[in-house]
Design a protein around this motif. Structure first.
Motif, PDB file in Angstrom:
ATOM      1  N   ARG A  85      21.564  -7.535  -8.554  1.00  0.00           N
ATOM      2  CA  ARG A  85      21.766  -6.792  -9.623  1.00  0.00           C
ATOM      3  C   ARG A  85      20.416  -5.875 -10.068  1.00  0.00           C
ATOM      4  NH1 ARG A  85      21.951  -9.290 -15.408  1.00  0.00           N
ATOM      5  NH2 ARG A  85      20.186  -9.964 -14.438  1.00  0.00           N
ATOM      6  N   GLY A  86      19.308  -6.355 -10.052  1.00  0.00           N
ATOM      7  CA  GLY A  86      18.267  -5.293 -10.201  1.00  0.00           C
ATOM      8  C   GLY A  86      17.305  -5.425  -9.071  1.00  0.00           C
ATOM      9  N   ARG A  87      17.676  -4.477  -8.372  1.00  0.00           N
ATOM     10  CA  ARG A  87      16.987  -4.545  -7.108  1.00  0.00           C
ATOM     11  C   ARG A  87      15.780  -3.699  -7.020  1.00  0.00           C
ATOM     12  NH1 ARG A  87      20.885  -3.496  -1.940  1.00  0.00           N
ATOM     13  NH2 ARG A  87      18.884  -3.849  -1.077  1.00  0.00           N
ATOM     14  N   ALA A  88      14.994  -4.032  -7.811  1.00  0.00           N
ATOM     15  CA  ALA A  88      13.571  -3.131  -8.253  1.00  0.00           C
ATOM     16  C   ALA A  88      12.555  -3.649  -7.145  1.00  0.00           C
ATOM     17  CB  ALA A  88      13.136  -3.373  -9.525  1.00  0.00           C
ATOM     18  N   VAL A  89      11.931  -2.460  -6.620  1.00  0.00           N
ATOM     19  CA  VAL A  89      10.822  -2.860  -5.664  1.00  0.00           C
ATOM     20  C   VAL A  89       9.704  -1.887  -6.315  1.00  0.00           C
ATOM     21  CG1 VAL A  89      11.588  -0.773  -4.225  1.00  0.00           C
ATOM     22  CG2 VAL A  89       9.721  -2.411  -3.433  1.00  0.00           C
ATOM     23  N   LYS A  90       8.459  -2.508  -6.258  1.00  0.00           N
ATOM     24  CA  LYS A  90       7.174  -1.965  -7.042  1.00  0.00           C
ATOM     25  C   LYS A  90       6.385  -1.063  -6.060  1.00  0.00           C
ATOM     26  CE  LYS A  90       3.576  -4.074  -9.128  1.00  0.00           C
ATOM     27  NZ  LYS A  90       2.884  -4.725  -9.854  1.00  0.00           N
ATOM     28  N   LEU A  91       6.213  -0.002  -6.077  1.00  0.00           N
ATOM     29  CA  LEU A  91       5.151   0.873  -5.449  1.00  0.00           C
ATOM     30  C   LEU A  91       3.763   0.861  -5.981  1.00  0.00           C
ATOM     31  CD1 LEU A  91       8.068   1.544  -4.195  1.00  0.00           C
ATOM     32  CD2 LEU A  91       6.974   3.891  -3.502  1.00  0.00           C
ATOM     33  N   SER A  92       2.648   0.293  -5.544  1.00  0.00           N
ATOM     34  CA  SER A  92       1.386   0.309  -6.054  1.00  0.00           C
ATOM     35  C   SER A  92       0.662   0.947  -5.131  1.00  0.00           C
ATOM     36  CB  SER A  92       0.934  -0.988  -5.977  1.00  0.00           C
ATOM     37  OG  SER A  92       1.725  -1.944  -6.736  1.00  0.00           O
ATOM     38  N   LEU A  93       0.244   2.385  -5.543  1.00  0.00           N
ATOM     39  CA  LEU A  93      -0.539   3.134  -4.889  1.00  0.00           C
ATOM     40  C   LEU A  93      -1.734   3.271  -5.031  1.00  0.00           C
ATOM     41  CD1 LEU A  93       2.188   6.084  -5.443  1.00  0.00           C
ATOM     42  CD2 LEU A  93       1.185   5.603  -3.113  1.00  0.00           C
ATOM     43  N   GLY A  94      -2.682   3.169  -3.861  1.00  0.00           N
ATOM     44  CA  GLY A  94      -4.102   3.344  -3.931  1.00  0.00           C
ATOM     45  C   GLY A  94      -4.371   4.451  -2.800  1.00  0.00           C
ATOM     46  N   GLU A  95      -5.751   4.336  -2.745  1.00  0.00           N
ATOM     47  CA  GLU A  95      -6.348   5.567  -1.685  1.00  0.00           C
ATOM     48  C   GLU A  95      -6.165   5.147  -0.187  1.00  0.00           C
ATOM     49  OE1 GLU A  95     -10.266   8.084  -0.673  1.00  0.00           O
ATOM     50  OE2 GLU A  95      -9.937   7.256  -2.698  1.00  0.00           O
ATOM     51  N   GLY A  96      -4.913   5.977   0.280  1.00  0.00           N
ATOM     52  CA  GLY A  96      -4.805   5.757   1.884  1.00  0.00           C
ATOM     53  C   GLY A  96      -3.878   4.592   1.906  1.00  0.00           C
ATOM     54  N   GLN A  97      -3.449   3.967   0.883  1.00  0.00           N
ATOM     55  CA  GLN A  97      -2.607   2.674   1.063  1.00  0.00           C
ATOM     56  C   GLN A  97      -1.512   2.385  -0.015  1.00  0.00           C
ATOM     57  OE1 GLN A  97      -5.000  -1.024   1.771  1.00  0.00           O
ATOM     58  NE2 GLN A  97      -3.476  -2.385   0.633  1.00  0.00           N
ATOM     59  N   LEU A  98      -0.265   1.772   0.550  1.00  0.00           N
ATOM     60  CA  LEU A  98       0.765   1.591  -0.568  1.00  0.00           C
ATOM     61  C   LEU A  98       1.054   0.122  -0.268  1.00  0.00           C
ATOM     62  CD1 LEU A  98       3.233   2.501  -2.166  1.00  0.00           C
ATOM     63  CD2 LEU A  98       4.444   2.897   0.105  1.00  0.00           C
ATOM     64  N   THR A  99       1.489  -0.522  -1.496  1.00  0.00           N
ATOM     65  CA  THR A  99       1.701  -2.118  -1.409  1.00  0.00           C
ATOM     66  C   THR A  99       3.029  -2.016  -1.997  1.00  0.00           C
ATOM     67  OG1 THR A  99      -0.227  -2.672  -1.751  1.00  0.00           O
ATOM     68  CG2 THR A  99       1.007  -4.372  -1.998  1.00  0.00           C
TER      69      THR A  99
END
Length: 372
Positions: free
Chosen positions: A283-297
């Protein structure tokens, strides 16, 4: 009517026209395909009253005539006949039945009179232009996934097709949105579509067009009026009613000042989103993108089943931020991108994000974020 033709030709044409016919019909004649033999051609026509497909195929016509036959039944019969065979069609003198012969096989099918078959083609078209099948395919392929399936907002149940001035150039644009994401594709406008009314092409018509524009070299003739649109693709003619509604002002939702740019390898990003979203709830297919310098989590938390994280190297040098998206929508958009890299332009966690393709300047995508 009495005709003979190659099975392969008959099957190909029936395959194009029979898809329009709905499986369940309250009006019996709408379950049928109209067969009309004259000259050296067999013309086939099928309709659901909103969409009509006509195709001509070469045939040996011994006796001209016309009748209507159950579309899916005839298609299944011809499909099961042996390859390379010839098929003969002959109506009975009373016009009530049609016989289908091929080799030792013989079928007799019920007919309905052709006079009862509805005609969608009446009326004139105010604008006409031609474009390459490859261009039409690009416009449809890049936007079709964003068409809304909500019947309540019927004016979003199609692709908005219109001519738009951009500086001194005129562009032919296709736009689709469901309120959560928006896709826009454009080509240089072919001559003839100046002052063309903006039209909304229904989802079913778009789906049929997509199957027919597989030969990139074909030139497609397009005719438009306020209520109908017609596409002529080789020997196939599609006439469709348009959605009678006003498409929203999509320009307002395309962000102009998103200045945080992330460049990322498309394939690696799509695979990482797909991996982490395995644990998300349907139902809630949320994915969190955490952006930092040169990197994505990438992070997904599902209280019922667990959590997942993944890290990717990206080109990003703005301030750190977190933003959430629906994983399916992210995958839908990355599937449209043809370049190796995708460009994401963010404003903040609550504002629409712009996605561009490094390989195709003519397409852009807007995605609304989710709370995570």
């Amino acid at each position: 009517m009495r005709i003979t033709l190659e099975r392969s030709n008959l099957l190909k044409s029936l395959n194009h026209v029979h898809r329009v016919v709905e499986r369940r019909n309250t009006i019996p004649i709408l379950s049928n395909v109209l067969l009309k033999a004259e000259g050296a051609d067999l013309e086939m026509k099928a309709t659901d009253l909103d969409l009509e497909i006509t195709e001509k195929t070469p045939a040996m016509v011994e006796q001209a005539g016309a009748t209507t036959v159950p579309a899916h039944l005839l298609y299944e019969i011809v499909r099961k006949l042996s390859d390379g065979s010839e098929v003969s069609l002959a109506t009975a003198p009373d016009g009530q039945t049609i016989s289908v012969f091929s080799g030792k096989s013989k079928f007799s099918l019920q007919c309905l009179p052709q006079e009862d078959f509805p005609d969608l083609t009446a009326g004139s078209f105010s604008h006409a232009f031609k474009l390459k099948a490859s261009d039409l395919k690009m416009l449809i392929d890049r936007t079709q996934f964003a068409i809304s399936t909500e019947e309540t907002r019927y004016y979003l149940n199609g692709i908005f097709f219109h001519a738009m001035a951009e500086g001194s150039d005129l562009k032919l644009r296709a736009v689709a949105t469901d309120g959560h994401r928006l896709a826009r594709a454009e080509i240089d406008a072919p001559s003839g579509c100046e002052n063309m009314p903006g039209v909304i092409i229904p989802r079913k018509t778009v789906g049929e067009l997509q199957k027919l524009v597989d030969d990139p070299e074909i030139i497609v003739a397009v005719e438009v009026s306020d209520a109908k649109i017609r596409f002529t693709i080789g020997s196939v003619v599609i006439t469709s009613k348009l959605i009678d509604g006003t498409f929203p002002d999509y320009q307002r939702v395309i962000p102009a000042n998103n200045d945080r740019e992330m460049r990322i390898e498309c394939d690696a990003f799509a695979k990482a989103v797909d991996r982490v979203s395995t644990v998300s709830s349907e139902r809630g297919r949320a994915v969190k993108l955490s952006l930092g310098e040169g990197q994505l989590t990438l992070t997904v938390n599902n209280p019922d089943s667990g959590s997942a994280t993944d890290e990717l190297a990206v080109g990003y040098d703005s301030e750190a931020m977190d933003i959430g998206f629906n994983a399916k929508y992210l995958l839908d958009i990355t599937a449209q991108l043809t370049g190796d890299e995708a460009i994401f332009l963010f404003a903040d966690a609550g504002s629409p994000t712009l996605v561009r393709d490094t390989d195709n300047e003519n397409a852009l995508y807007v995605l609304m974020p989710m709370r995570v």
